[in-house]
Scaffold this motif. Sequence first.
Motif, PDB file in Angstrom:
ATOM      1  N   SER A  29       0.760  -1.426   0.008  1.00  0.00           N
ATOM      2  CA  SER A  29       0.080   0.184   0.006  1.00  0.00           C
ATOM      3  C   SER A  29       0.915   0.787  -0.242  1.00  0.00           C
ATOM      4  O   SER A  29       0.876   2.295  -0.638  1.00  0.00           O
ATOM      5  CB  SER A  29      -1.007  -0.032   1.311  1.00  0.00           C
ATOM      6  N   GLU A  30       2.318   1.389   0.669  1.00  0.00           N
ATOM      7  CA  GLU A  30       2.861   2.396   0.804  1.00  0.00           C
ATOM      8  C   GLU A  30       4.244   1.686  -0.068  1.00  0.00           C
ATOM      9  O   GLU A  30       4.989   0.730   0.113  1.00  0.00           O
ATOM     10  CB  GLU A  30       3.712   2.938   1.863  1.00  0.00           C
ATOM     11  N   VAL A  31       4.250   2.678  -1.204  1.00  0.00           N
ATOM     12  CA  VAL A  31       5.386   2.584  -1.842  1.00  0.00           C
ATOM     13  C   VAL A  31       6.707   3.873  -2.758  1.00  0.00           C
ATOM     14  O   VAL A  31       6.035   5.207  -2.338  1.00  0.00           O
ATOM     15  CB  VAL A  31       5.055   2.084  -3.297  1.00  0.00           C
ATOM     16  N   ILE A  32       7.487   4.300  -2.182  1.00  0.00           N
ATOM     17  CA  ILE A  32       8.606   4.957  -1.999  1.00  0.00           C
ATOM     18  C   ILE A  32       8.994   4.844  -3.039  1.00  0.00           C
ATOM     19  O   ILE A  32      10.438   4.294  -3.546  1.00  0.00           O
ATOM     20  CB  ILE A  32       9.223   5.924  -0.974  1.00  0.00           C
ATOM     21  N   LYS A  33       9.093   5.944  -4.064  1.00  0.00           N
ATOM     22  CA  LYS A  33       9.858   6.463  -5.726  1.00  0.00           C
ATOM     23  C   LYS A  33      11.107   7.013  -5.624  1.00  0.00           C
ATOM     24  O   LYS A  33      10.763   8.516  -5.256  1.00  0.00           O
ATOM     25  CB  LYS A  33       8.880   6.151  -6.659  1.00  0.00           C
ATOM     26  N   LEU A  34      12.397   6.462  -5.229  1.00  0.00           N
ATOM     27  CA  LEU A  34      13.295   7.766  -5.309  1.00  0.00           C
ATOM     28  C   LEU A  34      14.020   7.014  -6.682  1.00  0.00           C
ATOM     29  O   LEU A  34      15.745   7.011  -6.272  1.00  0.00           O
ATOM     30  CB  LEU A  34      14.554   7.476  -3.963  1.00  0.00           C
TER      31      LEU A  34
END
Length: 368
Positions: A29-34
């Motif tokens: 449900s939570e994704v961080i795109k770096l």
Amino acid sequence: MKVSPEILSLVPYSPGKPISETKREFGLSEVIKLASNECPIGPSEKIMAAMTEALKEVNRYPDGAAFELKAAVSKYLEVRGENLVFGNGSNELIDLLIRVFCRPGDAIMTSEFSFIAYKISAQAASVECIEVPTKGDLQFDLGGMAELLKTTDKIRLVFLPNPNNPTGSYFTMAEFNEFMEVASKKEILVVLDEAYREFVRASDYPDGLNQLRTFKNVVVLRTMSKVFGLAGLRVGALVAPSEVVDLIHRVRNPFNVNSIAQAGVIAALSDTEHLKRVQIITWAGLEQIESYLKRQGLKYLPSQANFVLFDTGRDANSVFQDLLKKGVILRPVGNYGLPTYLRWSVGLHDENETAMKALTEVLSNGPN
Ligand SMILES: *Cc1c(COP(=O)(O)O)cnc(C)c1O
């Protein structure tokens, strides 16, 4: 159906993995795109309002001459309108430069480990891309590039991203001046791609707009995709002598920059608060990430941009995959010939923390 071998062997550009796809694939449900050197904060209210207003007139074609956009960018960069032309991102301008200045069989030159878009655009136009080996720690060898220029007449354009992506490194004023002695004598057009200009703090950095005033054969690329946080709008600018601008206008699509993008960019350029905020977040984030990598004993390249390239010391693709499972997207750079490295775009403080925690866990499992 006959297709040229250059097109058949073309490997499409692989962009950073999208958040939505990662969520679906791993049930997160939570994704961080770096992973794509984007700005970690969204547009201001002011920018949103300008774009919303522009929506009311999407039944009309955009201003093909980008009159107001040109006035705004002209003021921001302190250059004349006749020296500006816009693209659907600077990527389109790279394509157009190659189309205008190169014929099949000609060549462009750049460095090894340079931004990959030049090579892809060249190949699509049946133009050779000569890559000069780097020196030391993946640093551009401008001396080597000057030597190569002397030995051939095939090269029509030189692409110099400064700072470079994916390394984050830059070359100095002294190096550039020495290179220009040869490039100017041979009357070769040199493209300074300054996508990360606003993040640069090095005092010996050769600012492209100044170089443009000194050398007749320099053109500069800038973008709204990085510090201005408008990657989704697709707007890049080319600053060049008016003769070059005229040539690009002949081949560009007349409506290559859409009306919402024009309105958004005009609003963004007057929002200096946003710009400063992003610079501060980025510089603090760089320090946060670099000091973490140092603590972990991971080798990284000092960066003048909004990302850090570091060596995982193992197959970076498996590290990338393991990070995805934890909802963190970094960027593998195997397509650049750096199979053990990952590129980490600076995010918000907490996003960087989350990525650090995930990376520490993944790496503690040992190489697999
Ligand atoms: C991100 C980037 C650009 C910008 O591309 P746009 O098409 O303007 O989004 C250009 N050059 C380099 C080196 C980059 O890293």
